[in-house]
Design an enzyme around this catalytic site. Structure first.
Site, PDB file in Angstrom:
ATOM      1  CG  LEU A   1      -1.722  -0.956   1.429  1.00 64.81           C
ATOM      2  CD1 LEU A   1      -2.675  -1.142   2.441  1.00 64.81           C
ATOM      3  CD2 LEU A   1      -2.712  -1.202   0.066  1.00 64.81           C
ATOM      4  CG  ASP A   2       2.862   4.755  -3.086  1.00 61.32           C
ATOM      5  OD1 ASP A   2       4.139   4.460  -2.482  1.00 61.32           O
ATOM      6  OD2 ASP A   2       2.184   5.583  -3.493  1.00 61.32           O
ATOM      7  CB  ALA A   3       1.670   7.254  -0.505  1.00 62.15           C
ATOM      8  CB  VAL A   4      -1.616   3.525   3.250  1.00 57.20           C
ATOM      9  CG1 VAL A   4      -0.658   2.944   4.175  1.00 57.20           C
ATOM     10  CG2 VAL A   4      -3.047   3.272   3.277  1.00 57.20           C
TER      11      VAL A   4
END
Length: 582
Positions: free
Chosen positions: A237-240
């Site tokens: 999960l990128d930049a969550v």
């Protein structure tokens, strides 16, 4: 548990989660839609119980799809060939950085979540990698490209995208918003309804999606299920951390964000229980750890503090700060683990040093990295000032010397850094450019105008193979020695991510720890000399009587017995000692 029973369990979990995120009147309809998607994904067949999600044989390689190129071939095909030739049986998972059509940020401004960038290859080439390696896939969940269909619908006032983005009212209090960039938080755009200002945490081309609209959450659940259907075992999960926005707050790590991560884990446990959810939250250490939840959120979080602390320790020749952090703050809750790394496609983050390293030491490190060819990126603060956010440098060049200047120990120092990392509790991840001792790419920075390009070199396959054939090249020396050490690591049950770890106090210059296999049958002692001077380890005083019998050095082959009072460690030497069986 049958598939039907797992869906029933999810309905209970999902109802509770959604009730903490959305108004009551929206919960039932949204839950019904999510369950319908899960039913379509799964045939509700019985699922075998999962005892462990990982083992000592897990090793992740991080790479862009075009990190190795050859004329006339799809880059993903070239990468697949390289992996099969050189790393089969050593690496078992490939984190293929965003391989979708994009408009900026080297893939993290996604234009289409379900297509492969034709410049890289197609789903057939992705599947070819997946035949021999597990896949980690990025779910870039906080934002989309300004060219994405949803945002184009927003501009033209068309459903569904017209309701998918954030336009704060003029009186919204945004003074507390935390963000990692100096670009404007709001970007003005022209729509069919007139001018509007949309939320852009990272850049004008990366427009944040509005998760207060439950339809947006449903869209991303569909994307998640699609990636799982394509064979993804790890979902990143990128930049969550920036996901949920509320005026008057930092808009960082808000409770709704945590509930959404927990919901996504519940979904994975329902339809793909062998898969692992990883959060990318490049934040101060305790904030990063919060994404474990109560062992019910991310299965795995990045060990962000390790990279800058280890770099500092080798730059200054001291284990003090690294040891203190590892002893007191390096524990994952049951059922969770860390992803350990020294380098990735991004820079060396500085926020994870907050509270761990004095500002004077950070300033010395920044000065040294600039001398070694690195760059420093900054973030904007809410008081209008700016502060260093990350160091942009190839990790190999970051270790070309110490605070005393360049020296002849770059190779040994770099190998120590990688070996220390792969020995710590967790799952190790190596960036392809670390395996290949790739130097700073200043030409890439000049061409792109972006500091992060310094660590995103694109190798030509023929040039790379020639360097690997040359035993005197840095690439060959690092690659084949690291490959040998990784092979040894995979064979040691004590390196299981669930195995116990005990950090030792060995003085200012050494960093050491015990690792124990989960079944208690193997214990392994690791010690690292972080300096350019020979150092002595006094066995009786340092190891508290645990060092009995006959021990073998797994990396170097020496035999050590309990009668040997002193172990001599050459500069930047690493010793892995395992007790020799009778």
């Amino acid at each position: 548990m049958t598939g039907a029973e797992m869906l029933e369990r999810f309905q209970r979990q999902g109802s509770e989660r959604l009730a903490r995120i959305y108004p009551d009147e929206q919960v039932k309809d949204l839950l019904d839609q999510i369950v319908a998607e899960l039913q379509s994904f799964s045939d509700t067949a019985a699922t075998e119980p999962i005892n462990r999600l990982w083992s000592e044989q897990d090793l992740i390689l991080i790479s862009y799809g075009d990190s190795i190129c050859a004329a006339g071939l799809a880059p993903v095909q070239v990468l697949c060939s390289f992996l099969e030739q050189h790393l089969s049986g050593i690496v078992n998972t490939v984190h293929l950085l965003p391989f979708f059509p994009y408009s900026s940020d080297d893939g993290f401004a996604v234009v289409d979540y379900q297509s492969v960038n034709p410049r890289l290859g197609d789903w057939g080439e992705i599947a070819a990698i997946n035949r021999n390696f597990d896949l980690m896939v990025d779910l870039v969940i906080n934002h989309v490209s300004s060219q994405h269909r949803w945002f184009q619908e927003y501009l033209h006032d068309e459903a569904p995208g017209k309701n998918y983005f954030i336009t704060p009212p003029k009186d919204a209090d945004l003074s507390h918003v935390v963000r990692p960039r100096q670009s404007p938080l709001l970007t003005e755009v022209e729509t069919n309804r007139g001018s509007a200002k949309v939320w852009t945490t990272f850049s004008a081309d990366q427009v944040d999606t509005n998760f207060s609209n439950p339809d947006v959450l449903l869209e991303y659940i569909k994307v998640l299920l699609f990636y799982l259907s394509q064979g993804a075992r790890f979902i990143r999960l990128d930049a969550v951390a920036f996901l949920w926005k509320e005026w008057g707050t930092s808009c960082l790590n808000l409770p709704q964000t945590h509930e959404i991560v927990k919901l996504l884990r519940n979904i994975i446990e329902t339809v793909a229980p062998k898969s692992v959810l990883l959060t990318e939250t490049n934040l101060p250490h305790q904030q990063n750890l919060s994404y474990f939840g109560d062992s019910n959120e991310a299965h795995m979080v990045y060990q962000f503090s390790l990279s800058p602390l280890l770099l500092h320790g080798l730059y200054r020749g001291t284990s003090l700060y690294l040891c203190e952090w590892a002893r007191s703050r390096c524990n994952a809750p049951p059922g969770c683990t860390f992803l350990n790394f020294t380098a990735s496609h991004d820079g060396v983050g500085l926020r994870p040093l907050e509270g761990l390293l004095p500002q004077g030491e950070i300033d010395l490190l920044l000065h040294g990295m600039e001398k070694f060819g690195g760059l420093v990126s900054y973030k904007a603060n809410d008081d209008g000032s700016r502060s260093p956010y990350e160091i942009n440098i190839g990790y190999f060049d970051a270790l070309k010397g110490t605070w005393l200047g360049d020296d002849c120990w770059q190779l040994a120092r770099f190998l120590l850094a990688q070996t220390l990392m792969i020995g710590l509790r967790g799952i190790p991840a190596l960036y392809l450019h670390s395996l290949l001792a790739t130097p700073n790419d200043h030409d890439g920075v000049a061409q792109s105008g972006r500091a992060r390009s310094i660590n995103r070199h694109r190798w030509q396959q023929q040039e790379l193979e020639e360097l690997l054939d040359d035993q005197q090249s840095n690439q060959a020396k690092v690659f084949f020695e690291l490959r040998r050490r990784l092979q040894i690591r995979r064979q040691q049950p004590a390196f299981h991510p669930d195995g116990r770890q005990e950090i030792l106090h060995l003085g200012e210059y050494l960093f050491g720890f015990w690792r124990f296999s989960p079944d208690g049958k193997q214990k392994l002692f690791a010690v690292h000399n972080l300096t350019e001077q020979p150092r002595n380890l006094y066995v009786d005083g340092a190891l508290d009587g645990q060092f009995n019998g006959r021990w073998v050095g797994l990396l170097t082959g020496e035999i050590v017995t309990s009668e040997r009072a002193v172990i001599e460690l050459p500069p930047y030497h690493v010793l892995w000692l395992a007790q020799q069986q009778e």
